[in-house]
Design a protein around this motif. Structure first.
Motif, PDB file in Angstrom:
ATOM      1  N   GLU A 142      -0.143  -6.127  65.124  1.00  0.00           N
ATOM      2  CA  GLU A 142      -1.501  -6.443  65.577  1.00  0.00           C
ATOM      3  C   GLU A 142      -2.531  -5.601  64.822  1.00  0.00           C
ATOM      4  OE1 GLU A 142      -5.197  -6.022  67.521  1.00  0.00           O
ATOM      5  OE2 GLU A 142      -3.709  -4.399  67.583  1.00  0.00           O
ATOM      6  N   LYS A 143      -2.222  -4.328  64.583  1.00  0.00           N
ATOM      7  CA  LYS A 143      -3.146  -3.454  63.868  1.00  0.00           C
ATOM      8  C   LYS A 143      -3.290  -3.883  62.409  1.00  0.00           C
ATOM      9  CE  LYS A 143      -1.996   0.420  66.896  1.00  0.00           C
ATOM     10  NZ  LYS A 143      -1.185   1.655  67.041  1.00  0.00           N
ATOM     11  N   CYS A 144      -2.184  -4.286  61.789  1.00  0.00           N
ATOM     12  CA  CYS A 144      -2.242  -4.760  60.400  1.00  0.00           C
ATOM     13  C   CYS A 144      -3.095  -6.016  60.291  1.00  0.00           C
ATOM     14  CB  CYS A 144      -0.833  -5.035  59.882  1.00  0.00           C
ATOM     15  SG  CYS A 144       0.154  -3.563  59.542  1.00  0.00           S
ATOM     16  N   LEU A 145      -2.883  -6.939  61.194  1.00  0.00           N
ATOM     17  CA  LEU A 145      -3.646  -8.184  61.176  1.00  0.00           C
ATOM     18  C   LEU A 145      -5.130  -7.917  61.433  1.00  0.00           C
ATOM     19  CD1 LEU A 145      -1.169 -10.516  63.107  1.00  0.00           C
ATOM     20  CD2 LEU A 145      -1.587 -10.439  60.642  1.00  0.00           C
ATOM     21  N   ARG A 146      -5.418  -6.966  62.322  1.00  0.00           N
ATOM     22  CA  ARG A 146      -6.811  -6.623  62.611  1.00  0.00           C
ATOM     23  C   ARG A 146      -7.478  -6.007  61.392  1.00  0.00           C
ATOM     24  NH1 ARG A 146      -6.456  -3.268  67.141  1.00  0.00           N
ATOM     25  NH2 ARG A 146      -6.446  -1.405  65.826  1.00  0.00           N
ATOM     26  N   ARG A 172      -9.156   4.537  58.500  1.00  0.00           N
ATOM     27  CA  ARG A 172      -8.655   4.025  59.766  1.00  0.00           C
ATOM     28  C   ARG A 172      -7.269   3.393  59.630  1.00  0.00           C
ATOM     29  NH1 ARG A 172     -11.567  -0.566  63.640  1.00  0.00           N
ATOM     30  NH2 ARG A 172     -10.172  -0.286  65.430  1.00  0.00           N
ATOM     31  N   TYR A 173      -7.020   2.740  58.484  1.00  0.00           N
ATOM     32  CA  TYR A 173      -5.778   1.966  58.335  1.00  0.00           C
ATOM     33  C   TYR A 173      -4.800   2.532  57.307  1.00  0.00           C
ATOM     34  CZ  TYR A 173      -8.090  -1.553  61.180  1.00  0.00           C
ATOM     35  OH  TYR A 173      -8.716  -2.215  62.218  1.00  0.00           O
ATOM     36  N   SER A 187      10.895  -3.075  54.899  1.00  0.00           N
ATOM     37  CA  SER A 187       9.562  -3.617  54.649  1.00  0.00           C
ATOM     38  C   SER A 187       9.323  -4.779  55.594  1.00  0.00           C
ATOM     39  CB  SER A 187       9.411  -4.062  53.191  1.00  0.00           C
ATOM     40  OG  SER A 187      10.359  -5.055  52.869  1.00  0.00           O
ATOM     41  N   TYR A 188       8.082  -4.894  56.027  1.00  0.00           N
ATOM     42  CA  TYR A 188       7.724  -5.905  57.005  1.00  0.00           C
ATOM     43  C   TYR A 188       6.691  -6.858  56.413  1.00  0.00           C
ATOM     44  CZ  TYR A 188      10.151  -2.993  60.404  1.00  0.00           C
ATOM     45  OH  TYR A 188      11.110  -2.280  61.083  1.00  0.00           O
ATOM     46  N   LYS A 189       6.891  -8.121  56.661  1.00  0.00           N
ATOM     47  CA  LYS A 189       6.015  -9.145  56.117  1.00  0.00           C
ATOM     48  C   LYS A 189       4.575  -8.944  56.568  1.00  0.00           C
ATOM     49  CE  LYS A 189       8.098 -13.004  56.042  1.00  0.00           C
ATOM     50  NZ  LYS A 189       8.727 -14.288  56.408  1.00  0.00           N
ATOM     51  N   TYR A 190       4.407  -8.530  57.830  1.00  0.00           N
ATOM     52  CA  TYR A 190       3.059  -8.405  58.378  1.00  0.00           C
ATOM     53  C   TYR A 190       2.255  -7.278  57.723  1.00  0.00           C
ATOM     54  CZ  TYR A 190       5.136  -4.664  61.266  1.00  0.00           C
ATOM     55  OH  TYR A 190       5.779  -3.542  61.707  1.00  0.00           O
ATOM     56  N   SER A 191       2.952  -6.310  57.077  1.00  0.00           N
ATOM     57  CA  SER A 191       2.230  -5.194  56.458  1.00  0.00           C
ATOM     58  C   SER A 191       1.958  -5.425  54.976  1.00  0.00           C
ATOM     59  CB  SER A 191       3.024  -3.898  56.632  1.00  0.00           C
ATOM     60  OG  SER A 191       4.238  -3.944  55.894  1.00  0.00           O
TER      61      SER A 191
END
Length: 314
Positions: A142-146, A172-173, A187-191
């Motif tokens: 959720e944080k990556c998408l935000r 922040r990120y 490794s994660y696709k969302y990141s």
């Protein structure tokens, strides 16, 4: 008549992912991912290999075994006549078939000298058959998408990134940068997307933080009554040491009239990095006068003086 296992090895030798799609079992997982995901990655990998100029595609299989993570497990390296290995794979098998296939980075190949091994295929954690979302992963996603939505929204609304936004956004990120997972081997696709934007913005953030330092260096240069190599060599060495890599130039498209510079992704306010860009232009102009090995930089080696080290997870 060739056995199924022999045909699979031949398909790898021939970079024939279509044949592997036929031969590999639909109900099995390979390298911890579904068969189709595995084959699709091979199709992409083989297609990229075929774009390499001056590469000989006479790959042959050579037996070997893993020497570390799956120590003793056997498999094959696929090596051409120039000693180029496109991938080493462990093959787990029963009497009639291969029950699993996965790439190995600690492979000892027998019967051939391997000059170089190219990067093989890898997968995101979400691709794996046993992947399950945890509360921690859901929160991080959720944080990556935000973060991605914020930087895209800023560009869509204003058309440009200013320091008021990108300094705050990066700090922040930054902790979500996938490079900080370098040694986790996960490794994660969302990141992936936020990692890309963090990489793109990082250099601008670094340059902005050096702008005040560049200002003092710039005004030192203005005090030289005449520009000769002997007159400014000490200044060049000092400036090159303080602003490492600036001597290679900005490398971005600048529009002085409309006050922006841009890379292939974003526009940034040019005046906010005026002094850094100015010193960079001077260093680039007198590039040939700067010693190839900066004595001040050499003196710092071993003392943790490199700003770029802050980007590494150790």
């Amino acid at each position: 008549m060739d056995t199924k296992k022999e045909l699979i090895i031949q398909a790898f030798e021939n970079l024939d992912a279509e044949m592997l799609d036929v031969l590999l079992d639909d109900d099995r997982s390979y390298q911890d991912v579904p068969k189709q995901t595995f084959v699709d990655a091979l199709k992409k990998h083989f297609a990229e290999l075929r774009t390499y100029d001056d590469t000989k595609f006479d790959f042959k299989s050579y037996k070997g075994q893993c020497d570390f993570c799956q120590k003793g497990k056997s498999g094959y390296s696929f090596v051409n006549s120039e000693g180029q290995c496109y991938m080493s794979l462990v093959f787990e098998e029963d009497e009639d078939n291969f029950t699993d296939i996965y790439s190995c980075g600690s492979f000892v190949t027998e019967g051939v000298d391997v000059e170089n091994t190219w990067i093989g295929i890898s997968f995101f954690e979400e691709d794996k058959t046993d992947f399950r979302y945890s509360p921690e992963i859901l929160s991080e996603e959720e944080k990556c998408l935000r973060g991605v939505a914020e930087i895209k929204g800023e560009v869509e609304e204003n058309g440009i990134l200013t320091s008021d936004f990108y300094i705050y956004w990066y700090e922040r990120y930054e902790y979500l940068d996938p490079i900080k997972r370098l040694f986790e081997k996960k490794s994660y696709k969302y990141s992936e997307e936020i990692g890309h934007y963090l990489f793109v913005v990082r250099s601008v953030v670094t340059d902005f933080k050096k702008n005040d330092l560049a200002k003092s260096i710039y005004f030192e240069f203005l005090n030289f009554p005449v520009i000769t190599k002997d007159a400014i060599i000490d200044w060049l060495i000092k400036a090159d040491h303080a602003l490492q890599y600036a001597k290679y130039g900005i490398g971005n498209e600048c529009n002085f009239k409309q006050d922006y510079f841009e890379d292939k992704y974003f526009k940034y306010r040019l005046s906010e990095l005026y002094y850094y860009h100015s010193v960079a232009e001077i260093l680039n102009k007198y590039f040939d006068w700067i010693p190839e090995t900066n004595p001040l930089t050499e003196a710092d080696k071993g003392y943790g003086q490199y700003d770029d080290d802050q980007d590494l997870p150790f």
